[in-house]
Design a protein around this motif. Structure first.
Motif, PDB file in Angstrom:
ATOM      1  N   ILE A  51       9.540  -0.900  19.707  1.00 22.53           N
ATOM      2  CA  ILE A  51       8.311  -1.199  18.964  1.00 22.53           C
ATOM      3  C   ILE A  51       8.535  -2.502  18.208  1.00 22.53           C
ATOM      4  N   ILE A  52       7.616  -3.455  18.397  1.00 18.88           N
ATOM      5  CA  ILE A  52       7.722  -4.701  17.641  1.00 18.88           C
ATOM      6  C   ILE A  52       6.615  -4.830  16.603  1.00 18.88           C
ATOM      7  N   ASN A  53       5.548  -4.028  16.742  1.00 16.94           N
ATOM      8  CA  ASN A  53       4.453  -4.095  15.782  1.00 16.94           C
ATOM      9  C   ASN A  53       3.604  -2.838  15.921  1.00 16.94           C
ATOM     10  N   VAL A  54       3.138  -2.334  14.799  1.00 22.81           N
ATOM     11  CA  VAL A  54       2.172  -1.248  14.824  1.00 22.81           C
ATOM     12  C   VAL A  54       1.147  -1.524  13.727  1.00 22.81           C
ATOM     13  N   CYS A  55      -0.121  -1.408  14.069  1.00 21.42           N
ATOM     14  CA  CYS A  55      -1.211  -1.623  13.111  1.00 21.42           C
ATOM     15  C   CYS A  55      -1.953  -0.304  12.941  1.00 21.42           C
ATOM     16  N   PHE A  56      -2.153   0.101  11.701  1.00 20.65           N
ATOM     17  CA  PHE A  56      -2.870   1.332  11.392  1.00 20.65           C
ATOM     18  C   PHE A  56      -4.243   0.985  10.862  1.00 20.65           C
ATOM     19  N   GLY A  57      -5.234   1.732  11.257  1.00 23.33           N
ATOM     20  CA  GLY A  57      -6.589   1.534  10.751  1.00 23.33           C
ATOM     21  C   GLY A  57      -7.185   2.853  10.319  1.00 23.33           C
ATOM     22  N   LEU A  58      -7.363   3.041   9.035  1.00 27.02           N
ATOM     23  CA  LEU A  58      -7.972   4.266   8.532  1.00 27.02           C
ATOM     24  C   LEU A  58      -9.482   4.159   8.645  1.00 27.02           C
ATOM     25  N   ASN A  59     -10.142   5.257   8.954  1.00 23.52           N
ATOM     26  CA  ASN A  59     -11.584   5.273   9.123  1.00 23.52           C
ATOM     27  C   ASN A  59     -12.287   5.286   7.763  1.00 23.52           C
ATOM     28  N   SER A  60     -13.319   4.510   7.624  1.00 18.61           N
ATOM     29  CA  SER A  60     -14.159   4.481   6.431  1.00 18.61           C
ATOM     30  C   SER A  60     -15.556   4.065   6.868  1.00 18.61           C
ATOM     31  N   GLU A  61     -16.490   4.067   5.937  1.00 15.13           N
ATOM     32  CA  GLU A  61     -17.857   3.664   6.292  1.00 15.13           C
ATOM     33  C   GLU A  61     -17.882   2.237   6.813  1.00 15.13           C
ATOM     34  N   ALA A  62     -17.113   1.336   6.170  1.00 10.83           N
ATOM     35  CA  ALA A  62     -17.086  -0.062   6.607  1.00 10.83           C
ATOM     36  C   ALA A  62     -16.535  -0.171   8.021  1.00 10.83           C
ATOM     37  N   THR A  63     -15.445   0.530   8.309  1.00  6.55           N
ATOM     38  CA  THR A  63     -14.876   0.430   9.642  1.00  6.55           C
ATOM     39  C   THR A  63     -15.760   1.112  10.683  1.00  6.55           C
ATOM     40  N   THR A  64     -16.507   2.126  10.298  1.00  4.68           N
ATOM     41  CA  THR A  64     -17.446   2.763  11.217  1.00  4.68           C
ATOM     42  C   THR A  64     -18.527   1.769  11.633  1.00  4.68           C
ATOM     43  N   PRO A  71      -6.988  -0.480  15.755  1.00  6.86           N
ATOM     44  CA  PRO A  71      -7.359  -0.466  14.350  1.00  6.86           C
ATOM     45  C   PRO A  71      -8.189  -1.685  13.984  1.00  6.86           C
ATOM     46  N   ILE A  72      -8.834  -1.587  12.842  1.00  5.26           N
ATOM     47  CA  ILE A  72      -9.599  -2.696  12.269  1.00  5.26           C
ATOM     48  C   ILE A  72      -8.845  -3.153  11.027  1.00  5.26           C
ATOM     49  N   GLN A  73      -8.503  -4.419  10.987  1.00  4.25           N
ATOM     50  CA  GLN A  73      -7.779  -4.990   9.852  1.00  4.25           C
ATOM     51  C   GLN A  73      -8.784  -5.778   8.997  1.00  4.25           C
ATOM     52  N   LEU A  74      -9.311  -5.132   7.953  1.00  2.90           N
ATOM     53  CA  LEU A  74     -10.342  -5.769   7.137  1.00  2.90           C
ATOM     54  C   LEU A  74      -9.829  -7.028   6.448  1.00  2.90           C
ATOM     55  N   GLU A  75      -8.574  -6.992   5.984  1.00  3.66           N
ATOM     56  CA  GLU A  75      -8.034  -8.141   5.250  1.00  3.66           C
ATOM     57  C   GLU A  75      -7.951  -9.391   6.119  1.00  3.66           C
ATOM     58  N   SER A  76      -7.485  -9.219   7.354  1.00  3.10           N
ATOM     59  CA  SER A  76      -7.330 -10.379   8.235  1.00  3.10           C
ATOM     60  C   SER A  76      -8.563 -10.622   9.101  1.00  3.10           C
ATOM     61  N   GLY A  77      -9.516  -9.692   9.076  1.00  7.26           N
ATOM     62  CA  GLY A  77     -10.734  -9.862   9.870  1.00  7.26           C
ATOM     63  C   GLY A  77     -10.478  -9.772  11.359  1.00  7.26           C
ATOM     64  N   THR A  78      -9.605  -8.846  11.763  1.00 11.94           N
ATOM     65  CA  THR A  78      -9.308  -8.669  13.182  1.00 11.94           C
ATOM     66  C   THR A  78      -9.480  -7.203  13.569  1.00 11.94           C
ATOM     67  N   ALA A  79      -9.705  -6.977  14.855  1.00  2.67           N
ATOM     68  CA  ALA A  79      -9.859  -5.618  15.358  1.00  2.67           C
ATOM     69  C   ALA A  79      -9.476  -5.591  16.826  1.00  2.67           C
ATOM     70  N   ASN A  80      -9.140  -4.410  17.319  1.00  2.00           N
ATOM     71  CA  ASN A  80      -8.795  -4.209  18.720  1.00  2.00           C
ATOM     72  C   ASN A  80      -9.672  -3.112  19.298  1.00  2.00           C
ATOM     73  N   ALA A  81      -9.812  -3.119  20.610  1.00  2.00           N
ATOM     74  CA  ALA A  81     -10.549  -2.065  21.302  1.00  2.00           C
ATOM     75  C   ALA A  81     -10.005  -1.943  22.717  1.00  2.00           C
ATOM     76  N   GLU A  82     -10.288  -0.817  23.341  1.00  2.00           N
ATOM     77  CA  GLU A  82      -9.975  -0.583  24.745  1.00  2.00           C
ATOM     78  C   GLU A  82     -11.219  -0.038  25.422  1.00  2.00           C
ATOM     79  N   SER A  83     -11.361  -0.319  26.709  1.00  2.00           N
ATOM     80  CA  SER A  83     -12.489   0.234  27.462  1.00  2.00           C
ATOM     81  C   SER A  83     -12.103   0.395  28.921  1.00  2.00           C
TER      82      SER A  83
END
Length: 183
Positions: A44-57, A131-143
């Motif tokens: 593992i070289i990096n792990v990003c956690f994103g907690l769910n909240s109204e903003a992230t929803t 996860p959604i990183q509010l501080e850095s303004g970045t997010a990831n997704a898969e489809s």
């Protein structure tokens, strides 16, 4: 596990953690893991956690909408709409993990959309955001993408998306896909 890039020895994976804090508040977290191959083992070289909240929803909903708009733009051969969904940066990338083709910057991305085959059907489904990183303004997704090229050839692909906030919207900065004829 997302696309594995053998030439660079990297891989991505996502996970979802659910549970309950000791306070009784529910826990829902989405994680994106990045791995690198070292000799015969993966670390593992990096792990990003994103907690769910109204903003992230709300952000998750917008990212799902952008991914849906991208499929509709490609289906309708609307290059202008498709390109408007990307971050206007020369480092924005579309990467085909199967062929190794890479389109870097808005000009190459525009050329890619201009040269896509016509589709009878195209849809991104099973979209997972985080996860959604509010501080850095970045997010990831898969489809997962399913569809059919106008020749009748079925299309199946899995994508990993990276987004960056631009003012009050979210734009695609990187998408890696691996397409195949059969799922």
């Amino acid at each position: 596990v997302g696309p594995i890039q053998l030439e660079s020895g990297t891989a991505n994976a996502t996970s979802i953690t659910t549970g309950q804090f000791s306070s009784g508040q529910p826990l829902y977290s989405q994680e994106v893991w990045k791995f690198r191959r070292f000799k015969d083992d993966w670390k593992i070289i990096n792990v990003c956690f994103g907690l769910n909240s109204e903003a992230t929803t709300q952000i998750s909903d917008r990212i799902r909408e952008v991914i849906k708009e991208e499929a509709n733009a490609a289906l309708n051969m609307d290059t202008t709409k498709a390109v408007s969904l990307y971050y206007p940066d020369e480092n924005t990338v579309i990467y085909d993990a199967v062929s190794g083709n890479r389109w870097v910057g808005i000009e190459q991305i525009t050329n890619r959309y201009n040269n896509l085959p016509r589709f009878n059907a195209l849809a991104h489904r099973d979209v997972r955001v985080g996860p959604i990183q509010l501080e850095s303004g970045t997010a990831n997704a898969e489809s997962i993408t399913t569809g059919q090229i106008s020749s009748g050839q079925p299309l199946y692909s899995r994508e990993v998306w990276e987004f960056r906030r631009l003012k009050d919207d979210w734009k695609i900065v990187n998408v890696t896909f691996n397409k195949s004829i059969n799922p």
